[in-house]
Design a protein around this motif. Structure first.
Motif, PDB file in Angstrom:
ATOM      1  N   TYR A 139     125.934  72.344   0.285  1.00  0.00           N
ATOM      2  CA  TYR A 139     125.224  73.271  -0.242  1.00  0.00           C
ATOM      3  C   TYR A 139     125.888  74.358  -1.029  1.00  0.00           C
ATOM      4  N   ALA A 140     127.072  74.948  -0.772  1.00  0.00           N
ATOM      5  CA  ALA A 140     127.914  75.796  -1.419  1.00  0.00           C
ATOM      6  C   ALA A 140     128.493  75.085  -2.795  1.00  0.00           C
ATOM      7  N   SER A 141     128.711  73.977  -2.719  1.00  0.00           N
ATOM      8  CA  SER A 141     129.026  73.356  -3.829  1.00  0.00           C
ATOM      9  C   SER A 141     128.206  72.915  -4.872  1.00  0.00           C
ATOM     10  N   ASN A 142     126.990  73.026  -4.572  1.00  0.00           N
ATOM     11  CA  ASN A 142     125.782  73.135  -5.381  1.00  0.00           C
ATOM     12  C   ASN A 142     124.568  72.749  -4.327  1.00  0.00           C
ATOM     13  N   MET A 143     124.046  74.218  -4.458  1.00  0.00           N
ATOM     14  CA  MET A 143     122.934  74.216  -3.433  1.00  0.00           C
ATOM     15  C   MET A 143     121.596  73.462  -4.089  1.00  0.00           C
ATOM     16  N   SER A 144     121.405  73.522  -5.209  1.00  0.00           N
ATOM     17  CA  SER A 144     120.259  72.520  -5.763  1.00  0.00           C
ATOM     18  C   SER A 144     120.433  70.986  -5.414  1.00  0.00           C
ATOM     19  N   PHE A 145     121.582  70.450  -5.588  1.00  0.00           N
ATOM     20  CA  PHE A 145     121.885  69.062  -5.157  1.00  0.00           C
ATOM     21  C   PHE A 145     121.757  69.027  -3.536  1.00  0.00           C
ATOM     22  N   GLY A 146     122.123  69.945  -3.112  1.00  0.00           N
ATOM     23  CA  GLY A 146     122.018  69.636  -1.562  1.00  0.00           C
ATOM     24  C   GLY A 146     120.706  69.492  -0.947  1.00  0.00           C
ATOM     25  N   LEU A 147     119.829  70.034  -1.445  1.00  0.00           N
ATOM     26  CA  LEU A 147     118.332  70.147  -1.275  1.00  0.00           C
ATOM     27  C   LEU A 147     117.705  68.629  -1.076  1.00  0.00           C
ATOM     28  N   CYS A 148     118.310  67.900  -1.782  1.00  0.00           N
ATOM     29  CA  CYS A 148     117.543  66.419  -1.908  1.00  0.00           C
ATOM     30  C   CYS A 148     118.052  65.597  -0.404  1.00  0.00           C
ATOM     31  N   PRO A 149     119.367  65.740  -0.126  1.00  0.00           N
ATOM     32  CA  PRO A 149     119.844  65.100   1.049  1.00  0.00           C
ATOM     33  C   PRO A 149     119.304  65.834   2.431  1.00  0.00           C
ATOM     34  N   MET A 150     119.137  67.198   2.318  1.00  0.00           N
ATOM     35  CA  MET A 150     118.445  67.951   3.303  1.00  0.00           C
ATOM     36  C   MET A 150     117.090  67.474   3.537  1.00  0.00           C
ATOM     37  N   VAL A 188     136.591  64.339   9.556  1.00  0.00           N
ATOM     38  CA  VAL A 188     135.386  64.431   8.793  1.00  0.00           C
ATOM     39  C   VAL A 188     135.444  65.662   8.065  1.00  0.00           C
ATOM     40  N   LEU A 189     135.715  66.670   8.360  1.00  0.00           N
ATOM     41  CA  LEU A 189     135.785  68.093   7.824  1.00  0.00           C
ATOM     42  C   LEU A 189     136.479  67.978   6.609  1.00  0.00           C
ATOM     43  N   ALA A 190     137.809  67.421   6.637  1.00  0.00           N
ATOM     44  CA  ALA A 190     138.724  67.392   5.584  1.00  0.00           C
ATOM     45  C   ALA A 190     137.955  66.433   4.624  1.00  0.00           C
ATOM     46  N   GLY A 191     137.653  65.344   4.826  1.00  0.00           N
ATOM     47  CA  GLY A 191     136.917  64.426   3.840  1.00  0.00           C
ATOM     48  C   GLY A 191     135.739  65.115   3.242  1.00  0.00           C
ATOM     49  N   ALA A 192     134.757  65.774   3.689  1.00  0.00           N
ATOM     50  CA  ALA A 192     133.617  66.523   3.260  1.00  0.00           C
ATOM     51  C   ALA A 192     134.141  67.825   2.437  1.00  0.00           C
ATOM     52  N   ALA A 193     135.214  68.244   2.831  1.00  0.00           N
ATOM     53  CA  ALA A 193     135.636  69.408   2.108  1.00  0.00           C
ATOM     54  C   ALA A 193     136.020  68.687   0.492  1.00  0.00           C
ATOM     55  N   ALA A 194     137.143  67.692   0.557  1.00  0.00           N
ATOM     56  CA  ALA A 194     137.246  67.250  -0.694  1.00  0.00           C
ATOM     57  C   ALA A 194     136.296  66.619  -1.534  1.00  0.00           C
ATOM     58  N   PHE A 195     135.441  65.771  -0.726  1.00  0.00           N
ATOM     59  CA  PHE A 195     134.425  65.383  -1.469  1.00  0.00           C
ATOM     60  C   PHE A 195     133.326  66.334  -2.280  1.00  0.00           C
ATOM     61  N   SER A 196     133.391  67.529  -1.472  1.00  0.00           N
ATOM     62  CA  SER A 196     132.356  68.696  -1.934  1.00  0.00           C
ATOM     63  C   SER A 196     132.901  69.285  -3.183  1.00  0.00           C
ATOM     64  N   THR A 249     135.676  77.119  -9.278  1.00  0.00           N
ATOM     65  CA  THR A 249     136.122  76.154  -8.169  1.00  0.00           C
ATOM     66  C   THR A 249     135.704  76.624  -6.908  1.00  0.00           C
ATOM     67  N   PHE A 250     135.354  75.732  -6.181  1.00  0.00           N
ATOM     68  CA  PHE A 250     135.290  76.050  -4.913  1.00  0.00           C
ATOM     69  C   PHE A 250     136.039  75.273  -3.640  1.00  0.00           C
ATOM     70  N   HIS A 251     136.519  75.975  -2.653  1.00  0.00           N
ATOM     71  CA  HIS A 251     137.342  75.592  -1.607  1.00  0.00           C
ATOM     72  C   HIS A 251     136.643  75.736  -0.037  1.00  0.00           C
ATOM     73  N   PRO A 252     136.073  74.736   0.542  1.00  0.00           N
ATOM     74  CA  PRO A 252     135.274  74.921   1.937  1.00  0.00           C
ATOM     75  C   PRO A 252     136.318  75.555   2.781  1.00  0.00           C
ATOM     76  N   PRO A 253     135.821  76.650   3.316  1.00  0.00           N
ATOM     77  CA  PRO A 253     136.526  77.374   4.477  1.00  0.00           C
ATOM     78  C   PRO A 253     136.724  76.434   5.874  1.00  0.00           C
ATOM     79  N   GLN A 254     137.632  75.317   5.630  1.00  0.00           N
ATOM     80  CA  GLN A 254     137.919  74.584   6.970  1.00  0.00           C
ATOM     81  C   GLN A 254     138.420  75.332   8.063  1.00  0.00           C
ATOM     82  N   LYS A 255     139.060  76.223   7.810  1.00  0.00           N
ATOM     83  CA  LYS A 255     139.840  76.852   8.915  1.00  0.00           C
ATOM     84  C   LYS A 255     138.901  77.602   9.604  1.00  0.00           C
TER      85      LYS A 255
END
Length: 589
Positions: A116-127, A40-48, A2-8
């Motif tokens: 990117y942390a959730s899936n670096m390979s995936f994140g390259l496409c939108p980048m 926005v950060l909270a939404g992105a964290a949940a989605f990621s 699992t991955f939990h974005p470091p929002q704090k």
């Protein structure tokens, strides 16, 4: 896994290391309230964590596949990408006048790190899509912008950059792909491109390639390269997709890491393209795309490092071996001093690199949005100076932290089932693509530092001195134990000033020989200063997380900032340290 974005951590740096209030004072960003950014950060964290992260392991174990002329993405990628587009995440930092949300780029640094942390390979496409859209917006004709930009902004259509050829990598001068004027406003492209990230896939309806090619009468070298827009599918007058263009993937690379990212060899066989920008000015246009990409490759390094850190922390909390120095039998290895050292090293380096990434993006935002020409010019110079630093330092940090993550896992880190090995494998590409880190160092000393006689760097050094003075005068300095931080920063600034003077006076051979040590020296000092700034500002605002950040700043002061002095010794040694050893004996004494 699992991955939990470091929002704090992200929110703390956005609040105290970056001057968000200065950005909010600008008309373009006046709606970017603290509440909105937090949402926005909270939404992105949940989605990621909920949508993208579950695809990471499958992407590594089941890479994209080439079937005929088409690439099929890894399991779950298509569905995750659809959700990404529907959620509007591609539009976050795109200007409102071309269909985006118009938030500051510094916010997208945080949200993209999560992706990117959730899936670096995936994140390259939108980048790559974001960067391609930026180049089209800056350089393409209004007609091309009207046809392609809106769907690239949403992510419905993705983007790719086609630069590299077998004989043309870091040096693009030898590009051989040919462009022939068709006489009707279009060009015919013929040639082969390699290492094309997300060059083909089934996640988006269309893929817009930006291709470097050479017209027959163009001069040799990089001065004779033009940029062309080539869509996978032509676009009809009503906006619907038409016939397929005459280019296709003919191979997929089998790579060390980022298995879920389809890295294609693309064959252009009379493909139709449209000129972007001026003839023979393609490289300049492409750098609009690459400069943004370089920032976000640095963010990728932080992201994969964060993923590796979280995995190592989880393992250290579970694994039992020996009896910790102040623990009892059955306590996990987290209590062993060396394990604590490794974890703190990982966390501190990541936080410092993250702070530089946010500062780079904030400078970009200020350069874009400020109505004061002098402020915008100064901010642009700051962005240009920091971009090679964050690309190199962020990506190197990712590799270093992922390597430590394997070490924390011990033998289990060397096998695939824990995921630690994947983090290490995935991280290794970031120091290579979008310009190797050696190229970043050359860019720093050869262009960004020396073209203005060092003025941009001298202004940055003055800002670092102000941070030092701010910390020394803080009413919380004693309570937070900042004396070690200020003393270490003082020495670091002195090392940076000395090294800068040496590089500015050096000839090309001397400067290039010490370029990488100089870049790393810069990063060590800048990251320490930015962390210290966040501590002081956090204390002023009464942020309850300040004490924790102060602990990281103190560790940085004793373990990371002193690396500047070692790097200074290399800068002072100059080219002789590299070239004194006989070339003929490099293979053996």
């Amino acid at each position: 896994m699992t991955f939990h974005p470091p929002q704090k951590a992200m929110q703390f740096l956005l609040s105290h290391s970056v001057d968000m209030e200065a950005l909010r004072a600008l008309p373009q960003f006046e709606d970017a309230s603290q509440e909105l950014v937090s949402d926005v950060l909270a939404g992105a964290a949940a989605f990621s964590s909920d949508v993208i992260a579950p695809t990471n392991w499958d992407g590594d174990q089941s890479p994209a596949q080439l079937k005929g002329d088409d690439v099929t993405a890894s399991p779950g990628f298509k569905e995750a990408y659809k959700a990404f587009v529907e959620g509007g995440w591609q539009t976050l930092a795109t200007p409102e006048d071309i269909g985006g949300m118009g938030l500051p780029s510094v916010v997208s640094v945080a949200t993209n790190e999560m992706i990117y942390a959730s899936n670096m390979s995936f994140g390259l496409c939108p980048m790559l899509t974001s960067s391609a859209a930026k180049a089209i917006h800056a350089h393409a004709s209004k007609e091309l912008q009207e046809i392609y930009l809106s769907k690239m902004v949403t992510g419905e259509w993705s983007g790719a950059m086609c630069l590299t050829e077998p004989q043309a990598g870091s040096d693009l001068g030898p590009v051989r792909t040919k462009a022939t004027d068709n006489g009707d406003g279009t060009y015919s492209l013929k040639g082969q491109k390699i290492y094309i990230t997300w060059g083909d896939h089934d996640c988006a309806d269309n893929i817009i390639h930006l291709v470097l090619a050479r017209l027959p009468d163009s001069p040799e070298g990089s001065r004779g390269i033009s940029l062309f827009l080539c869509p996978k599918y032509f676009v009809n007058e009503d906006g619907s997709l038409g016939e397929r263009n005459k280019f296709k993937p003919i191979g997929l690379e089998h790579k060390l890491g980022i298995h879920g990212s389809p890295t294609c060899t693309m064959e252009f066989d009379g493909a139709t393209g449209w000129l972007v920008g001026e003839v023979n000015r393609g490289l300049a246009c492409m750098f609009t795309m690459m400069n943004e990409a370089r920032l976000f490759v640095g963010v990728q390094g932080v992201a994969i490092g964060e993923r590796a850190y979280q995995a190592a922390l989880d393992y250290a909390n579970e694994r039992v071996q020996g009896v910790p120095i102040e623990g009892e039998a059955g306590d996990p290895i987290l209590g062993h001093p060396d394990v604590r050292r490794m974890l703190l090293e990982m966390k501190t380096r990541l936080m410092g690199a993250r702070a530089i990434a946010m500062a780079t993006a904030a400078a970009s935002d200020l350069a874009f949005a400020s109505q004061d020409a002098d402020v915008a010019k100064t901010a642009h110079a700051r962005e240009a100076l920091l971009t090679p630093i964050i690309k190199s330092y962020g990506s190197d940090t990712g590799v270093q932290v992922a390597s430590i993550g394997v070490q924390v896992h011990g033998g289990m880190g060397f096998v695939e089932e824990t995921g630690a090995a994947q983090h290490y494998r995935d991280a290794r590409i970031a120091p290579i693509y979008e310009g190797t880190n050696g190229i970043q160092a050359i860019d720093l000393v050869g262009r960004k530092l020396r073209r203005d006689g060092g003025e941009a760097m001298k202004r940055l050094i003055e800002d670092l001195k102000q941070i030092q003075s701010l910390a020394e005068g803080s009413s919380s300095a004693d309570k937070l134990g900042l004396s070690q931080c200020t003393a270490s920063l003082t020495k670091g600034i002195e090392a940076l000033s000395t090294a800068t003077d040496i590089v500015l006076k050096a000839d090309d051979k001397e400067a290039l020989s010490v370029a990488m040590p100089y870049l790393n020296l810069c990063a060590s000092v800048i990251s320490g200063a930015f962390l210290l700034k966040s501590v002081v500002k956090g204390a002023e605002s009464g942020d309850e997380l300040t004490a924790s950040m102060a602990s990281l700043a103190r560790y940085h002061a004793v373990a990371i900032l002193p690396e500047a002095n070692a790097a200074l010794a290399q800068v002072q040694a100059g080219a002789s340290a590299l070239f004194d050893f006989p070339e003929s004996q490099l293979a053996d004494l």
